[in-house]
Design a protein around this motif. Structure first.
Motif, PDB file in Angstrom:
ATOM      1  N   ALA A 145       0.832  -1.199   0.000  1.00 59.50           N
ATOM      2  CA  ALA A 145       0.000   0.000   0.000  1.00 59.50           C
ATOM      3  C   ALA A 145       0.871   1.254   0.000  1.00 59.50           C
ATOM      4  O   ALA A 145       0.480   2.289  -0.534  1.00 59.50           O
ATOM      5  N   CYS A 146       2.057   1.164   0.572  1.00 61.46           N
ATOM      6  CA  CYS A 146       2.930   2.340   0.683  1.00 61.46           C
ATOM      7  C   CYS A 146       4.249   2.158  -0.058  1.00 61.46           C
ATOM      8  O   CYS A 146       4.759   3.092  -0.643  1.00 61.46           O
ATOM      9  N   HIS A 147       4.818   0.961   0.014  1.00 66.89           N
ATOM     10  CA  HIS A 147       6.135   0.723  -0.589  1.00 66.89           C
ATOM     11  C   HIS A 147       5.980   0.008  -1.916  1.00 66.89           C
ATOM     12  O   HIS A 147       5.093  -0.829  -2.065  1.00 66.89           O
ATOM     13  N   HIS A 178       3.082   1.774  -8.492  1.00 68.61           N
ATOM     14  CA  HIS A 178       3.136   2.887  -7.557  1.00 68.61           C
ATOM     15  C   HIS A 178       2.785   2.524  -6.119  1.00 68.61           C
ATOM     16  O   HIS A 178       1.998   1.629  -5.866  1.00 68.61           O
ATOM     17  N   GLY A 179       3.424   3.252  -5.209  1.00 67.46           N
ATOM     18  CA  GLY A 179       3.142   3.168  -3.787  1.00 67.46           C
ATOM     19  C   GLY A 179       2.872   4.590  -3.329  1.00 67.46           C
ATOM     20  O   GLY A 179       2.340   5.378  -4.093  1.00 67.46           O
ATOM     21  N   THR A 180       3.249   4.955  -2.112  1.00 66.04           N
ATOM     22  CA  THR A 180       3.149   6.360  -1.728  1.00 66.04           C
ATOM     23  C   THR A 180       4.504   7.021  -1.949  1.00 66.04           C
ATOM     24  O   THR A 180       5.538   6.366  -1.935  1.00 66.04           O
ATOM     25  N   ASP A 181       4.474   8.333  -2.162  1.00 64.59           N
ATOM     26  CA  ASP A 181       5.690   9.060  -2.506  1.00 64.59           C
ATOM     27  C   ASP A 181       6.746   9.040  -1.408  1.00 64.59           C
ATOM     28  O   ASP A 181       7.934   9.091  -1.689  1.00 64.59           O
ATOM     29  N   ASN A 182       6.308   9.008  -0.159  1.00 65.57           N
ATOM     30  CA  ASN A 182       7.287   9.177   0.915  1.00 65.57           C
ATOM     31  C   ASN A 182       7.856   7.871   1.444  1.00 65.57           C
ATOM     32  O   ASN A 182       8.671   7.875   2.345  1.00 65.57           O
ATOM     33  N   LYS A 232       5.302   6.165  11.373  1.00 66.73           N
ATOM     34  CA  LYS A 232       4.414   6.404  10.223  1.00 66.73           C
ATOM     35  C   LYS A 232       3.847   5.115   9.669  1.00 66.73           C
ATOM     36  O   LYS A 232       3.029   5.123   8.774  1.00 66.73           O
TER      37      LYS A 232
END
Ligand code: HEC
Length: 105
Positions: free
Chosen positions: A40-42, A50-54, A82
């Protein structure tokens, strides 16, 4: 005071890491877990767009200086604020760590 508490925590982490690596890690299971819990993020694999930018990609994490499966297992035992606390078992943590380590060429 805080010095000895830190040492105790480090020892507990070392023990947990040692136990996690007693069993051989399962890369395929690690990949499944990564896709389920982390994607979901990485960006956890080459085919993910895509994941999240940060959040760093797993390939970038594997390439970090000082990266090791032991360090990653300790990180996951006490995740970054986080990140959600995923309540992974030691075996699951070891499998994910092995999967990420395997992304390093
Ligand atoms: C809700 C989003 C989210 C999820 C889910 C998530 N992460 Fe993260 N993770 C982040 C973010 C954001 C960062 C960057 C934190 C920072 O550097 O401030 C991060 C950083 C990391 C780092 C840090 C590297 C470092 O030392 O700088 C590792 C390792 C990591 N994640 C592994 C995982 C693994 C393994 C999973 C799945 C079990 C996972 N993450 C799931 C958001 C997430």
């Amino acid at each position: 005071m805080s010095g000895s508490r830190k040492a105790g925590a480090a020892l507990a982490w070392a023990l947990a890491g040692g136990a996690a690596f007693a069993a051989p890690a399962d890369l395929h299971h690690g990949e499944q877990l990564a896709r389920h819990w982390c994607a979901a993020c990485h960006i956890v694999a080459d085919d993910q767009t895509h994941g999240t930018d940060n959040a760093p990609t797993f390939a970038a994490i594997a390439a970090m200086p000082g990266f090791s499966t032991g360090r990653l297992a300790r990180f996951l035992a006490d995740p970054h604020p986080k990140m959600p606390d995923m309540q992974l078992s030691r075996t699951e943590t070891a499998d994910i760590a092995a999967y990420i380590a395997n992304l390093r060429n």
